[in-house]
Design a protein around this motif. Structure first.
Motif, PDB file in Angstrom:
ATOM      1  N   PHE A   1      50.047  62.251  33.607  1.00 24.87           N
ATOM      2  CA  PHE A   1      48.680  62.403  34.111  1.00 24.87           C
ATOM      3  C   PHE A   1      48.013  60.656  33.828  1.00 24.87           C
ATOM      4  O   PHE A   1      48.076  60.105  34.702  1.00 24.87           O
ATOM      5  N   PHE A   2      48.527  60.629  32.157  1.00 26.01           N
ATOM      6  CA  PHE A   2      48.534  58.848  31.949  1.00 26.01           C
ATOM      7  C   PHE A   2      49.773  58.079  32.447  1.00 26.01           C
ATOM      8  O   PHE A   2      48.959  56.769  33.363  1.00 26.01           O
ATOM      9  N   ILE A   3      50.171  57.747  32.837  1.00 25.45           N
ATOM     10  CA  ILE A   3      51.625  57.600  32.871  1.00 25.45           C
ATOM     11  C   ILE A   3      51.392  57.175  34.161  1.00 25.45           C
ATOM     12  O   ILE A   3      51.284  56.098  35.237  1.00 25.45           O
ATOM     13  N   LYS A   4      51.063  58.330  35.398  1.00 29.42           N
ATOM     14  CA  LYS A   4      50.993  58.114  36.667  1.00 29.42           C
ATOM     15  C   LYS A   4      49.096  57.364  37.118  1.00 29.42           C
ATOM     16  O   LYS A   4      49.911  56.398  38.149  1.00 29.42           O
ATOM     17  N   ALA A   5      48.259  57.045  36.029  1.00 30.70           N
ATOM     18  CA  ALA A   5      47.260  56.476  36.360  1.00 30.70           C
ATOM     19  C   ALA A   5      47.019  55.313  36.362  1.00 30.70           C
ATOM     20  O   ALA A   5      47.307  54.384  36.218  1.00 30.70           O
ATOM     21  N   SER A   6      48.552  54.654  35.516  1.00 27.72           N
ATOM     22  CA  SER A   6      48.777  53.455  34.877  1.00 27.72           C
ATOM     23  C   SER A   6      49.040  52.472  36.832  1.00 27.72           C
ATOM     24  O   SER A   6      48.851  51.344  36.678  1.00 27.72           O
ATOM     25  N   VAL A   7      49.915  53.005  37.765  1.00 24.18           N
ATOM     26  CA  VAL A   7      49.594  52.974  38.513  1.00 24.18           C
ATOM     27  C   VAL A   7      48.876  52.374  40.221  1.00 24.18           C
ATOM     28  O   VAL A   7      49.252  52.171  41.129  1.00 24.18           O
ATOM     29  N   LYS A   8      47.850  53.292  39.477  1.00 24.56           N
ATOM     30  CA  LYS A   8      46.488  53.499  40.139  1.00 24.56           C
ATOM     31  C   LYS A   8      45.642  52.782  40.942  1.00 24.56           C
ATOM     32  O   LYS A   8      45.485  51.772  40.525  1.00 24.56           O
ATOM     33  N   ASP A   9      45.187  52.664  42.244  1.00 25.45           N
ATOM     34  CA  ASP A   9      44.787  50.794  42.562  1.00 25.45           C
ATOM     35  C   ASP A   9      43.410  51.184  42.541  1.00 25.45           C
ATOM     36  O   ASP A   9      42.681  52.436  41.935  1.00 25.45           O
ATOM     37  N   ARG A  10      42.823  49.898  41.324  1.00 29.70           N
ATOM     38  CA  ARG A  10      41.586  50.483  41.078  1.00 29.70           C
ATOM     39  C   ARG A  10      40.811  49.307  41.503  1.00 29.70           C
ATOM     40  O   ARG A  10      40.312  47.571  41.077  1.00 29.70           O
ATOM     41  N   THR A  11      40.694  48.899  42.835  1.00 30.34           N
ATOM     42  CA  THR A  11      40.120  47.825  44.007  1.00 30.34           C
ATOM     43  C   THR A  11      38.102  48.828  44.203  1.00 30.34           C
ATOM     44  O   THR A  11      37.911  49.558  43.923  1.00 30.34           O
ATOM     45  N   GLN A  12      38.141  47.603  43.500  1.00 32.88           N
ATOM     46  CA  GLN A  12      36.127  47.628  43.463  1.00 32.88           C
ATOM     47  C   GLN A  12      35.715  46.985  44.829  1.00 32.88           C
ATOM     48  O   GLN A  12      35.766  45.476  44.853  1.00 32.88           O
ATOM     49  N   ALA A  13      34.439  47.015  45.317  1.00 36.29           N
ATOM     50  CA  ALA A  13      33.292  46.157  45.065  1.00 36.29           C
ATOM     51  C   ALA A  13      31.593  45.447  45.016  1.00 36.29           C
ATOM     52  O   ALA A  13      31.209  46.659  44.179  1.00 36.29           O
TER      53      ALA A  13
ATOM     54  N   ARG B   1      39.693  45.850  39.669  1.00 35.04           N
ATOM     55  CA  ARG B   1      38.207  45.019  39.325  1.00 35.04           C
ATOM     56  C   ARG B   1      39.943  44.376  37.663  1.00 35.04           C
ATOM     57  O   ARG B   1      38.402  43.122  37.093  1.00 35.04           O
ATOM     58  N   ASP B   2      40.431  44.173  37.835  1.00 38.27           N
ATOM     59  CA  ASP B   2      40.608  43.132  36.432  1.00 38.27           C
ATOM     60  C   ASP B   2      40.662  41.817  37.525  1.00 38.27           C
ATOM     61  O   ASP B   2      40.269  40.630  36.267  1.00 38.27           O
ATOM     62  N   GLU B   3      40.792  41.522  38.558  1.00 40.75           N
ATOM     63  CA  GLU B   3      41.245  39.769  39.086  1.00 40.75           C
ATOM     64  C   GLU B   3      39.394  39.866  39.545  1.00 40.75           C
ATOM     65  O   GLU B   3      38.428  38.779  39.084  1.00 40.75           O
ATOM     66  N   LEU B   4      37.944  40.761  39.915  1.00 42.26           N
ATOM     67  CA  LEU B   4      36.717  40.554  39.351  1.00 42.26           C
ATOM     68  C   LEU B   4      35.535  40.463  38.319  1.00 42.26           C
ATOM     69  O   LEU B   4      35.425  38.913  38.111  1.00 42.26           O
ATOM     70  N   ALA B   5      37.058  41.067  37.285  1.00 43.23           N
ATOM     71  CA  ALA B   5      36.691  40.253  35.981  1.00 43.23           C
ATOM     72  C   ALA B   5      36.936  39.212  34.993  1.00 43.23           C
ATOM     73  O   ALA B   5      35.853  38.175  35.129  1.00 43.23           O
ATOM     74  N   ALA B   6      38.091  38.586  35.794  1.00 39.91           N
ATOM     75  CA  ALA B   6      38.215  37.469  35.403  1.00 39.91           C
ATOM     76  C   ALA B   6      38.045  36.485  36.746  1.00 39.91           C
ATOM     77  O   ALA B   6      38.392  34.919  36.299  1.00 39.91           O
ATOM     78  N   LEU B   7      37.571  36.410  37.396  1.00 45.69           N
ATOM     79  CA  LEU B   7      36.383  35.785  38.371  1.00 45.69           C
ATOM     80  C   LEU B   7      35.030  34.990  38.320  1.00 45.69           C
ATOM     81  O   LEU B   7      35.341  33.746  38.358  1.00 45.69           O
ATOM     82  N   GLN B   8      34.536  36.678  38.276  1.00 44.09           N
ATOM     83  CA  GLN B   8      33.401  36.545  37.140  1.00 44.09           C
ATOM     84  C   GLN B   8      33.890  35.172  36.189  1.00 44.09           C
ATOM     85  O   GLN B   8      32.660  34.173  35.537  1.00 44.09           O
ATOM     86  N   GLN B   9      34.521  35.834  35.306  1.00 45.95           N
ATOM     87  CA  GLN B   9      34.255  34.349  34.098  1.00 45.95           C
ATOM     88  C   GLN B   9      34.466  33.275  34.399  1.00 45.95           C
ATOM     89  O   GLN B   9      35.064  32.583  33.755  1.00 45.95           O
ATOM     90  N   ALA B  10      36.193  32.734  35.289  1.00 47.45           N
ATOM     91  CA  ALA B  10      36.188  31.752  35.167  1.00 47.45           C
ATOM     92  C   ALA B  10      35.203  30.368  36.415  1.00 47.45           C
ATOM     93  O   ALA B  10      35.094  29.644  36.042  1.00 47.45           O
ATOM     94  N   LEU B  11      34.767  31.190  37.374  1.00 50.97           N
ATOM     95  CA  LEU B  11      33.461  30.235  37.856  1.00 50.97           C
ATOM     96  C   LEU B  11      31.657  30.915  37.499  1.00 50.97           C
ATOM     97  O   LEU B  11      31.339  30.498  38.587  1.00 50.97           O
TER      98      LEU B  11
END
Length: 193
Positions: free
Chosen positions: A22-34, A162-172
């Motif tokens: 299940f850990f391997i399966k979760a590695s490709v899970k969609d982690r989209t957040q708003a 969620r990783d993109e959100l964190a990078a976006l908050q930090q960069a801008l």
């Protein structure tokens, strides 16, 4: 060793193997957040910063809806070599543990169980095939009124990984929205360039 210890070790190893699966399966899970982010800059300046930021990260503008003040960026996210190798190593250690316990239980088949170790690269291949995909980032701009300063600020509703959100908050340098009320309806459309 008694058979009770061996069978309990087998049970624990099987449970750990299920967790690893299940850990391997979760590695490709969609982690989209708003999230909703706040900035004191006007919408036009923010849009230019977002466009520059996403262009540098190999995203492109997919659609612009000026009436709704929404912009959608699309880009291909490459899988990580590190993660593929890491998952392969985890699978190798997990299978090796299972092989060790099975070899103790069934010593005549010990050599055959070692062949199961050839399955470990499947974890890395699975991750590599599923993790590389098109990602979409949606932005919706609106004006909000700060309760503390009574100043109109720009709020951006962002839907992304969620990783993109964190990078976006930090960069801008954007802050998450805590307690903000909406101002009057938007009058400024998002630039279409």
């Amino acid at each position: 060793m008694t058979t009770t210890i061996i069978y309990s070790t087998l049970l624990l190893t099987l449970l750990l193997s299920i967790g690893l699966f299940f850990f391997i399966k979760a590695s490709v899970k969609d982690r989209t957040q708003a999230v909703r982010l706040i900035s004191e800059q006007p919408q036009e300046a923010l849009f230019a910063q977002f466009q520059q930021y996403f262009t540098q990260r190999s995203y492109r503008v997919a659609s612009v809806d000026a009436t709704q003040n929404e912009v959608t960026f699309v880009g291909f996210v490459r899988p990580s070599w590190f993660m593929a190798i890491f998952l392969t190593l985890l699978a190798a250690v997990g299978i090796l543990s299972l092989v060790l316990v099975l070899s103790i239980l069934f010593p005549n088949l010990a050599i055959g169980f070692l062949g199961l170790e050839l399955l470990s690269p499947i974890a890395g291949v699975f991750y590599w095939q599923k993790a590389g995909r098109q990602e979409q980032v949606s932005l919706k701009f609106e004006d909000v009124l700060s309760e503390e300063t009574q100043v109109v600020q720009s709020a951006i509703a962002v839907t992304a990984h969620r990783d993109e959100l964190a990078a976006l908050q930090q960069a801008l340098g954007l802050k998450p929205d805590d307690e903000v009320r909406e101002a009057s309806p938007l009058t400024k459309p998002v630039p279409t360039t």
